[in-house]
Design a protein around this motif. Structure first.
Motif, PDB file in Angstrom:
ATOM      1  N   VAL A 196       0.877  -1.169   0.000  1.00  0.00           N
ATOM      2  CA  VAL A 196       0.000   0.000   0.000  1.00  0.00           C
ATOM      3  C   VAL A 196       0.915   1.220   0.000  1.00  0.00           C
ATOM      4  N   THR A 197       0.657   2.179  -0.868  1.00  0.00           N
ATOM      5  CA  THR A 197       1.574   3.319  -0.934  1.00  0.00           C
ATOM      6  C   THR A 197       0.960   4.576  -0.328  1.00  0.00           C
ATOM      7  N   GLU A 198      -0.233   4.417   0.219  1.00  0.00           N
ATOM      8  CA  GLU A 198      -0.971   5.588   0.658  1.00  0.00           C
ATOM      9  C   GLU A 198      -0.295   6.338   1.815  1.00  0.00           C
ATOM     10  N   ILE A 199       0.222   5.600   2.805  1.00  0.00           N
ATOM     11  CA  ILE A 199       0.808   6.264   3.973  1.00  0.00           C
ATOM     12  C   ILE A 199       2.255   6.632   3.662  1.00  0.00           C
ATOM     13  N   LYS A 200       2.517   7.933   3.548  1.00  0.00           N
ATOM     14  CA  LYS A 200       3.861   8.382   3.177  1.00  0.00           C
ATOM     15  C   LYS A 200       4.747   8.469   4.411  1.00  0.00           C
ATOM     16  N   GLY A 201       6.017   8.245   4.193  1.00  0.00           N
ATOM     17  CA  GLY A 201       6.950   8.355   5.305  1.00  0.00           C
ATOM     18  C   GLY A 201       7.903   7.193   5.332  1.00  0.00           C
ATOM     19  N   ARG A 202       8.703   7.124   6.394  1.00  0.00           N
ATOM     20  CA  ARG A 202       9.761   6.134   6.423  1.00  0.00           C
ATOM     21  C   ARG A 202       9.284   4.806   7.004  1.00  0.00           C
ATOM     22  N   ALA A 203       8.262   4.250   6.395  1.00  0.00           N
ATOM     23  CA  ALA A 203       7.788   2.940   6.817  1.00  0.00           C
ATOM     24  C   ALA A 203       7.138   2.302   5.602  1.00  0.00           C
ATOM     25  N   ARG A 204       7.223   0.972   5.529  1.00  0.00           N
ATOM     26  CA  ARG A 204       6.557   0.277   4.428  1.00  0.00           C
ATOM     27  C   ARG A 204       5.185  -0.160   4.916  1.00  0.00           C
ATOM     28  N   THR A 205       4.176  -0.053   4.072  1.00  0.00           N
ATOM     29  CA  THR A 205       2.828  -0.471   4.471  1.00  0.00           C
ATOM     30  C   THR A 205       2.364  -1.627   3.594  1.00  0.00           C
ATOM     31  N   VAL A 206       1.826  -2.663   4.237  1.00  0.00           N
ATOM     32  CA  VAL A 206       1.215  -3.740   3.465  1.00  0.00           C
ATOM     33  C   VAL A 206      -0.186  -4.017   4.005  1.00  0.00           C
ATOM     34  N   PRO A 241     -18.065   3.204   5.065  1.00  0.00           N
ATOM     35  CA  PRO A 241     -18.590   2.341   6.136  1.00  0.00           C
ATOM     36  C   PRO A 241     -17.538   1.401   6.739  1.00  0.00           C
ATOM     37  N   GLU A 242     -16.273   1.809   6.699  1.00  0.00           N
ATOM     38  CA  GLU A 242     -15.246   0.893   7.194  1.00  0.00           C
ATOM     39  C   GLU A 242     -14.367   1.547   8.256  1.00  0.00           C
ATOM     40  N   ILE A 243     -13.746   0.706   9.049  1.00  0.00           N
ATOM     41  CA  ILE A 243     -12.677   1.174   9.926  1.00  0.00           C
ATOM     42  C   ILE A 243     -11.379   0.633   9.341  1.00  0.00           C
ATOM     43  N   TYR A 244     -10.463   1.504   9.058  1.00  0.00           N
ATOM     44  CA  TYR A 244      -9.128   1.078   8.637  1.00  0.00           C
ATOM     45  C   TYR A 244      -8.301   0.880   9.903  1.00  0.00           C
ATOM     46  N   VAL A 245      -7.767  -0.309  10.070  1.00  0.00           N
ATOM     47  CA  VAL A 245      -6.949  -0.572  11.257  1.00  0.00           C
ATOM     48  C   VAL A 245      -5.504  -0.753  10.815  1.00  0.00           C
ATOM     49  N   THR A 246      -4.599  -0.061  11.486  1.00  0.00           N
ATOM     50  CA  THR A 246      -3.179  -0.148  11.139  1.00  0.00           C
ATOM     51  C   THR A 246      -2.388  -0.534  12.382  1.00  0.00           C
ATOM     52  N   ALA A 247      -1.476  -1.484  12.231  1.00  0.00           N
ATOM     53  CA  ALA A 247      -0.582  -1.837  13.335  1.00  0.00           C
ATOM     54  C   ALA A 247       0.845  -1.573  12.879  1.00  0.00           C
ATOM     55  N   ALA A 248       1.671  -1.056  13.787  1.00  0.00           N
ATOM     56  CA  ALA A 248       3.077  -0.808  13.461  1.00  0.00           C
ATOM     57  C   ALA A 248       3.931  -1.871  14.135  1.00  0.00           C
ATOM     58  N   LEU A 249       4.790  -2.505  13.341  1.00  0.00           N
ATOM     59  CA  LEU A 249       5.714  -3.509  13.863  1.00  0.00           C
ATOM     60  C   LEU A 249       7.131  -3.019  13.591  1.00  0.00           C
ATOM     61  N   ALA A 250       8.021  -3.214  14.562  1.00  0.00           N
ATOM     62  CA  ALA A 250       9.380  -2.695  14.384  1.00  0.00           C
ATOM     63  C   ALA A 250      10.349  -3.833  14.081  1.00  0.00           C
ATOM     64  N   LEU A 304       1.064  -2.736   9.114  1.00  0.00           N
ATOM     65  CA  LEU A 304       0.108  -3.728   8.615  1.00  0.00           C
ATOM     66  C   LEU A 304      -1.239  -3.051   8.571  1.00  0.00           C
ATOM     67  N   ARG A 305      -1.945  -3.246   7.482  1.00  0.00           N
ATOM     68  CA  ARG A 305      -3.244  -2.573   7.413  1.00  0.00           C
ATOM     69  C   ARG A 305      -4.338  -3.541   7.021  1.00  0.00           C
ATOM     70  N   THR A 306      -5.490  -3.338   7.617  1.00  0.00           N
ATOM     71  CA  THR A 306      -6.653  -4.130   7.219  1.00  0.00           C
ATOM     72  C   THR A 306      -7.911  -3.294   7.431  1.00  0.00           C
ATOM     73  N   THR A 307      -9.044  -3.793   6.977  1.00  0.00           N
ATOM     74  CA  THR A 307     -10.287  -3.051   7.183  1.00  0.00           C
ATOM     75  C   THR A 307     -11.347  -3.970   7.776  1.00  0.00           C
ATOM     76  N   VAL A 308     -12.213  -3.371   8.583  1.00  0.00           N
ATOM     77  CA  VAL A 308     -13.362  -4.098   9.117  1.00  0.00           C
ATOM     78  C   VAL A 308     -14.578  -3.179   8.987  1.00  0.00           C
ATOM     79  N   PRO A 309     -15.792  -3.736   8.946  1.00  0.00           N
ATOM     80  CA  PRO A 309     -16.973  -2.865   8.855  1.00  0.00           C
ATOM     81  C   PRO A 309     -17.120  -2.005  10.108  1.00  0.00           C
ATOM     82  N   ASP A 310     -17.719  -0.806   9.949  1.00  0.00           N
ATOM     83  CA  ASP A 310     -17.820   0.077  11.117  1.00  0.00           C
ATOM     84  C   ASP A 310     -18.978  -0.302  12.036  1.00  0.00           C
ATOM     85  N   VAL A 311     -19.793  -1.255  11.606  1.00  0.00           N
ATOM     86  CA  VAL A 311     -20.801  -1.791  12.521  1.00  0.00           C
ATOM     87  C   VAL A 311     -20.491  -3.267  12.730  1.00  0.00           C
ATOM     88  N   GLY A 312     -20.275  -3.634  13.982  1.00  0.00           N
ATOM     89  CA  GLY A 312     -20.015  -5.039  14.288  1.00  0.00           C
ATOM     90  C   GLY A 312     -18.674  -5.553  13.802  1.00  0.00           C
TER      91      GLY A 312
END
Ligand code: SF4
Lengths: 540, 169
Positions: free
Chosen positions: A32-42, A73-82, A90-98
């Motif tokens: 994923v190239t959306e988040i700019k900066g010194r980290a790789r996103t997948v 209608p989604e929540i984007y969830v991102t976790a940072a691992l060092a 790490l990025r994933t999405t879940v619905p914003d209800v339930g």
């Protein structure tokens, strides 16, 4: 001290190697190239969220942060691992209800509170398919100011909320009960005895010994993330400067770095050098204050007076050169607001030389004073193993031999042009933490000298040009407490749509719980001071 | 031991050696002392309450206790319990999670009591204002006698703020 070089993080893979490992272990990733900066996103599938953590934790990858972002209608969830050379997001999405996610806590205890926070703020429920794992279902940040089915960081939740005239005290939070003959509970806080921020500590003790401690935080939650929404980048910087007053420079830098990465703004070299000067000065001021305070907690006021004196002189110089005793609001999007004149360079360098002389005299005195060391040594030990297991950062981790430091591991300008030494200890006790902080002052003094001597010429800031499309960026800065992760998303009008600052305290508060077993009750303030988590930076 | 003594002797008395600015500190401090004598007797006990601060204001509260300002010499000292306090020094916008604790602390403080709201947050809500999580200014929650603006107020501003509050009594 400093005999055994034990740098646990060197066993971690690089970021790219980690992505390969994930792919080979049945966690397919998409860049994923959306988040700019010194980290790789997948991006990964949400059902593999837990598995990804399992793979990473097997390879000594450190867990750093998790945050949500509501894009209906989604929540984007991102976790940072060092990894050894920086961060993988790490990025994933879940619905914003339930919406629900497999928990990463079974593999990373550090994820426990942040995941509970994610639930409080976004309603994302966590679960585990591990039969032998117990997941804490309790809320974390929410007390009584909003209801269980309300989630303040959803876009539908108004910033004003629907508060009662009087928010009741949070008496119903269930603590893990103490059992056994002679075991008793000591409740402390939220209003403490000293000049300190509010929080609640629940001790289980037997006689003088603390059996366990449970923290209940969230008392100074003032809605920083929600308040950020809709501000422009300058308004955001002012807010970031007040996430944690003692880390005002570090948090403003991290937030501005995230904005600059998002909008592709290049800060002039001189501006960056001045930011680093501010950050090292902040580190020194806090180390000075805390070394004195730790010694005072065991009845050695000499250190409090002497280090309080050095800190005051240091802060006065901040006021002279940067117009503020804490250098608040000097870091601004695009650069800094104050330049350093040649006279002030001399003044600052004199101050550095003077502080070095004073420390040469004072620190050995503390480190060799038998009755002081007798109280600091072997008190509040955090073993290397525990530090690693709970994912501690900053001097708390380094004093136990776990040597993460972004300035060296994944250097951002201007640290990419200098060598940053990372002092550590292997004892993991209060003495170790005090010692490491003393050593860190010297490292910072050297860095300050080199930044001041080679101050680049040119502008101190550039205009933060308006953004044309929605964008997001990550800021990664080593504050005096440890690694700060800051995420900023801007909308097409350049207004903040999401701000998430992860103070290092999220990863050091659990260290205090872990190191306190067996410590006597009167030594709690000492141990607390030696870790010095931020309440405000954590509670947001 | 001797090294400690030697360093202490060499450092000397900080509170006398101060440059220009400190005259303002002694002036404000001495004036405070007089007012304290009038309002409370010999000394004034202060209980601080962080009701939602960023911790910046607390750092300056520590600073007024360092050797340079040494606020105790004017009869002002910080105490552990509100029951021993004459004055509450409150910082931060009042977070909703601290609202009850602040009220209880206020009720536990014996009269006559003074309340000072320290810092922009406590004075008017500052950068945080009123929201789902914050009640804003301290005066939205308990009666306030004086405010000390600043983010954070410097040690001297704090001392002068205490003086203003005392004079109003
Ligand atoms: S007034 Fe400023 S320093 Fe004080 S709590 Fe508010 S933001 Fe922090």
């Amino acid at each position: 001290m400093n005999k055994i070089v034990n740098q646990g993080q060197l066993e971690a893979p690089t970021v790219d190697a980690l992505v390969d490992l994930l792919n080979r272990s049945g966690v397919p990733t998409t860049d994923v190239t959306e988040i700019k900066g010194r980290a790789r996103t997948v991006a990964i599938e949400s059902k593999l969220w837990g598995k990804a953590a399992a793979v990473a934790s097997r390879h000594h990858v450190r867990w750093s942060a998790v945050w949500g972002e509501h894009r209906p209608p989604e929540i984007y969830v991102t976790a940072a691992l060092a990894g050894v050379n920086g961060h993988l997001l790490l990025r994933t999405t879940v619905p914003d209800v339930g919406g629900e996610l497999p928990s990463q806590t079974p593999y990373y205890p550090a994820a426990n509170r942040p995941e509970r926070y994610l639930h409080d703020m976004f309603g994302v429920r966590r679960f585990t398919d591990q039969p032998d794992v117990f997941l804490d279902e309790r809320r974390w940040m929410r007390h009584q100011a909003w209801k269980a089915d309300q989630h303040p960081l959803l876009k539908s939740f108004p910033v004003a909320g629907k508060p009662l005239d009087e928010t009741p005290p949070d008496c119903e939070y269930v603590f893990v009960p103490a059992e056994g003959e002679g075991v008793y509970e000591i409740p402390v806080g939220p209003v403490h005895a000293g000049i300190i921020e509010p929080g609640h500590f629940r001790f289980n003790a037997m006689g003088e010994d603390i059996l366990s401690l449970e923290q209940h935080l969230g008392y100074v939650h003032k809605g920083i993330e929600k308040l950020a929404e809709g501000r422009d980048v300058h308004g955001l910087a002012r807010l970031a400067a007040r996430v944690s007053g003692d880390s005002t420079v570090a948090h403003s830098w991290a937030a501005c770095q995230a904005c600059e990465n998002a909008a592709d703004v290049t800060v002039p070299k001189r501006g960056l050098a001045i930011r680093a000067i501010l950050a090292e000065r902040e580190r020194i001021a806090n180390h000075l204050g805390d070394i004195g305070a730790c010694c005072n907690d065991v009845g050695f006021p000499f250190a409090l007076v002497q280090f309080g004196r050095l800190r005051e002189l240091w802060q006065r110089q901040n006021a002279t050169v940067f117009g503020h005793r804490f250098m608040m609001d000097v870091v601004t999007p695009g650069g800094v607001t104050r330049d350093i004149s040649p006279e002030h360079v001399t003044l600052l360098r004199d101050g550095i030389a003077q502080l070095r002389r004073e420390l040469d005299e004072l620190l050995p005195l503390l480190f060799e004073y038998p009755s002081l060391q007798d109280r600091l040594r072997t008190t509040g030990i955090l073993s290397l193993e525990t530090a690693r297991r709970i994912g501690a950062v900053g001097y708390v981790a380094r004093a136990s031999g776990e040597c993460w430091d972004l300035r060296r591991d994944a250097p951002y300008a201007p640290y990419d042009k200098v060598t940053v030494k990372v002092p550590h200890s292997v004892e993991g006790d209060v003495a170790g933490r005090v010692h490491v902080r003393g050593e860190e002052i010297y490292v910072s003094l050297d860095l300050l000298d080199s930044f001041l001597l080679q101050l680049p010429t040119g502008a101190i800031k550039t205009d933060f040009h308006p953004v044309k499309a929605a964008c997001s960026g990550i800021g990664l800065v080593e504050g005096w407490r440890g690694e700060i992760v800051s995420y900023v998303a801007l909308d097409a009008h350049g207004k903040v749509s999401r701000y998430f600052p992860r103070d290092p305290s999220w990863l050091t508060w659990p260290a205090l719980e872990a190191l306190i077993g067996g410590v006597i009750v009167p030594d709690f303030p000492l141990c607390n001071k030696s870790v010095n988590g931020s309440y405000s930076g954590h509670d947001l | 031991m001797f090294d400690v003594l030697r360093k202490s002797l060499k450092t000397g008395c900080l509170t006398e050696k101060l440059p220009v600015r400190d005259e303002a500190v002694s002036k404000a401090g001495t004036a405070c002392q007089k007012e304290i004598a009038r309002v409370f007797g010999k000394s004034m006990a202060v209980r601080m309450v962080d009701a939602g601060s960023c911790n910046g204001c607390e750092l300056e509260m520590h600073a007024v206790n360092n050797g340079f300002y040494d606020i105790e010499r004017f009869g002002i000292h910080f105490v552990a319990s509100p029951r021993h306090a004459d004055m509450l020094l409150v910082t931060g916008p009042v977070s909703r999670h601290m609202q009850a604790a602040l009220k209880r602390t206020y009720d536990a403080t014996p009269s006559p009591k003074l309340v000072i709201a320290m810092g922009d947050c406590a004075a008017c809500g500052g950068e945080f204002g009123v929201s789902y999580a914050s009640c804003g200014a301290v005066s939205n929650v308990i009666p306030v006698d004086a405010v000390v603006p600043g983010c954070p107020p410097t040690p001297l501003q704090l001392l002068e703020g205490i003086l203003t509050a005392l004079r109003r009594r």
